[in-house]
Design a protein around this motif. Sequence first.
Motif, short mmCIF file in Angstrom:
data_model
loop_
_atom_site.label_atom_id
_atom_site.label_comp_id
_atom_site.label_asym_id
_atom_site.label_seq_id
_atom_site.Cartn_x
_atom_site.Cartn_y
_atom_site.Cartn_z
N LEU A 52 1.40 48.45 -13.67
CA LEU A 52 2.18 47.40 -12.60
C LEU A 52 1.22 47.48 -11.62
CD1 LEU A 52 5.52 48.25 -14.64
CD2 LEU A 52 4.30 46.52 -14.77
N ALA A 53 1.33 46.47 -10.95
CA ALA A 53 1.07 46.33 -9.52
C ALA A 53 2.09 46.95 -8.20
CB ALA A 53 0.85 44.84 -9.29
N GLU A 54 1.52 46.71 -7.60
CA GLU A 54 2.69 48.06 -6.17
C GLU A 54 2.39 47.05 -5.38
OE1 GLU A 54 2.05 51.90 -6.32
OE2 GLU A 54 2.31 52.57 -8.54
N ASP A 55 2.83 45.52 -5.25
CA ASP A 55 2.58 45.03 -3.73
C ASP A 55 4.31 45.16 -3.62
OD1 ASP A 55 -0.30 43.87 -5.32
OD2 ASP A 55 1.25 42.06 -6.30
N ASN A 56 3.56 44.41 -2.13
CA ASN A 56 5.28 44.06 -0.69
C ASN A 56 5.88 43.87 -2.25
OD1 ASN A 56 4.09 46.58 0.18
ND2 ASN A 56 2.66 45.11 1.43
N ILE A 57 6.85 44.06 -1.61
CA ILE A 57 8.52 42.82 -1.66
C ILE A 57 8.91 43.31 -0.55
CG2 ILE A 57 10.25 43.14 -2.85
CD1 ILE A 57 9.37 45.19 -5.42
N THR A 58 9.24 41.91 0.29
CA THR A 58 10.17 41.04 1.04
C THR A 58 11.69 41.17 0.77
OG1 THR A 58 10.01 38.71 0.15
CG2 THR A 58 8.40 39.91 2.23
N PHE A 59 12.11 42.46 1.58
CA PHE A 59 13.36 41.53 2.60
C PHE A 59 14.44 41.79 2.84
CE2 PHE A 59 12.71 45.92 3.60
CZ PHE A 59 13.78 46.35 4.92
N ILE A 60 15.24 41.24 3.13
CA ILE A 60 16.41 40.68 4.22
C ILE A 60 17.85 40.65 3.71
CG2 ILE A 60 16.66 38.42 3.31
CD1 ILE A 60 16.30 37.01 6.11
N HIS A 78 18.84 39.76 0.49
CA HIS A 78 17.83 39.23 -0.78
C HIS A 78 16.60 40.71 -0.59
CE1 HIS A 78 16.39 36.60 -3.74
NE2 HIS A 78 15.57 36.49 -2.78
N SER A 79 16.73 40.59 -2.49
CA SER A 79 14.99 41.35 -2.32
C SER A 79 14.22 40.94 -3.70
CB SER A 79 15.47 42.91 -2.44
OG SER A 79 16.22 43.59 -1.61
N LYS A 80 13.17 40.56 -3.08
CA LYS A 80 12.65 39.41 -3.48
C LYS A 80 11.09 40.45 -4.76
CE LYS A 80 9.22 35.73 -4.44
NZ LYS A 80 8.62 34.32 -4.55
N ILE A 81 11.76 40.81 -6.45
CA ILE A 81 11.26 42.08 -7.34
C ILE A 81 10.50 41.63 -7.96
CG2 ILE A 81 10.82 44.35 -8.20
CD1 ILE A 81 13.43 44.99 -6.71
N GLU A 82 8.63 41.59 -7.62
CA GLU A 82 7.97 41.00 -9.07
C GLU A 82 6.83 41.88 -9.18
OE1 GLU A 82 9.14 36.27 -7.91
OE2 GLU A 82 6.92 37.08 -7.18
N THR A 83 6.69 41.85 -10.07
CA THR A 83 5.40 42.54 -10.33
C THR A 83 4.41 42.08 -12.48
OG1 THR A 83 4.55 45.60 -11.06
CG2 THR A 83 6.44 44.59 -11.85
N THR A 103 -2.81 47.23 -31.20
CA THR A 103 -4.16 46.61 -30.64
C THR A 103 -3.93 45.64 -30.10
OG1 THR A 103 -4.49 45.34 -32.87
CG2 THR A 103 -5.17 47.79 -33.02
N SER A 104 -2.76 45.18 -29.87
CA SER A 104 -2.85 43.86 -29.55
C SER A 104 -3.16 44.13 -28.20
CB SER A 104 -1.35 43.29 -29.46
OG SER A 104 -0.30 42.83 -30.52
N ASP A 105 -3.42 42.74 -26.76
CA ASP A 105 -3.86 43.27 -26.08
C ASP A 105 -2.19 42.28 -25.22
OD1 ASP A 105 -6.33 43.91 -25.94
OD2 ASP A 105 -7.13 42.28 -26.19
N ILE A 106 -2.10 42.86 -24.26
CA ILE A 106 -0.48 42.83 -23.74
C ILE A 106 -0.28 42.43 -22.14
CG2 ILE A 106 2.01 42.57 -23.62
CD1 ILE A 106 2.43 43.88 -26.33
N THR A 107 -0.05 41.36 -21.73
CA THR A 107 0.23 41.22 -19.91
C THR A 107 1.23 41.02 -20.24
OG1 THR A 107 0.19 38.90 -20.16
CG2 THR A 107 -2.12 40.13 -20.18
N ALA A 108 2.14 41.63 -19.25
CA ALA A 108 3.24 41.80 -19.05
C ALA A 108 4.16 41.11 -17.50
CB ALA A 108 4.24 43.16 -18.92
N ASP A 109 5.12 40.17 -17.09
CA ASP A 109 5.69 39.82 -15.98
C ASP A 109 7.12 40.43 -15.98
OD1 ASP A 109 3.38 38.70 -14.73
OD2 ASP A 109 3.79 37.83 -16.62
N ILE A 110 7.40 41.28 -14.79
CA ILE A 110 9.15 41.52 -14.32
C ILE A 110 9.33 41.16 -13.34
CG2 ILE A 110 10.33 43.42 -14.39
CD1 ILE A 110 8.15 45.25 -15.76
N THR A 111 10.74 40.87 -13.00
CA THR A 111 10.93 39.72 -11.98
C THR A 111 12.66 40.46 -11.96
OG1 THR A 111 10.08 38.16 -12.33
CG2 THR A 111 11.34 37.69 -10.88
N LEU A 112 12.79 41.25 -11.15
CA LEU A 112 14.48 41.58 -10.97
C LEU A 112 14.26 41.22 -9.33
CD1 LEU A 112 13.74 45.82 -12.10
CD2 LEU A 112 15.29 44.12 -12.64
N SER A 113 13.94 39.95 -9.24
CA SER A 113 14.50 39.54 -7.46
C SER A 113 16.75 39.43 -7.92
CB SER A 113 14.09 38.27 -7.24
OG SER A 113 12.53 38.43 -7.28
#
Length: 263
Positions: A52-60, A78-83, A103-113
């Motif tokens: 999973l990508a470890e991108d910066n997450i903004t919060f206020i 508010h926290s915007k959590i996406e990866t 053998t499946s090629d899988i892409t995953a998206d997780i949002t916990l905003s």
Amino acid sequence: MKKTALALCAALASGAASADTILGFDASLGAWQPAYSGTVGVDGFDVDEFNLAEDNITFIQAALEHPVPLVPNVMVAHSKIETNGATTLDQSVTFDDETFAATSDITADITLSHTDATLYYEILDNWVNLDLGLTARQYDGEFSATGQYTPSEVCIPEDFDPCTPVEQSEMVELSGVLPMAYAQARFDLPFTGWSIIAQGNGTGYKGDSHTDLTAKVRWDFLPVADFAVEAGYRMMSLDVSELDDFQSDLEIKGPYLGLNLHL
């Protein structure tokens, strides 16, 4: 006449000195860079496999305090959590009602905003500050997976046509309001402009648990303008099996840096 003037000056001075105790405002804005670990899905799939990508997450976060007895103070955050990430399965995995073949090629998206609305009381207010209250956390999240695999029986065609891949997808929403206990303790180091702060939310029900803890230091580098910088570490855990079918045992943690304004 002199006594009246002196009394008026004293009253004005007293009013100016206590102006910030009548109504207080505190706001923080920053970026959090977490790493993800744990499991998701019916089979407890290790999210490390997704890279999973470890991108910066903004919060206020903003809080308003007042002196009215028995009426709680208010804070919103508010926290915007996406990866997202991807992997190739070495065994079959089930997410909610969909089983993805090996053998499946899988892409995953997780949002916990999520957005928090907190009502709290200031129990202590001196060089040691203590706030206690209740948070309503509104989640706007989801886990989605899409996969593609080629069944072995399709890979032996009599006419030698290319193998036909099979597409799969599943999405599990995470929405609704979750009640959580809230606490914050702040220790001001006298005459330094530095503060040590611990803040957290937590809840548990029928074996499910959810915690969100932060430890940070704050430096009031511009006292005249009430500006400060803060740095800390935030750790969020989500161990649930019945929350909107979002089955997970996730841990999201990492450092963050922010700016603070206190009026």
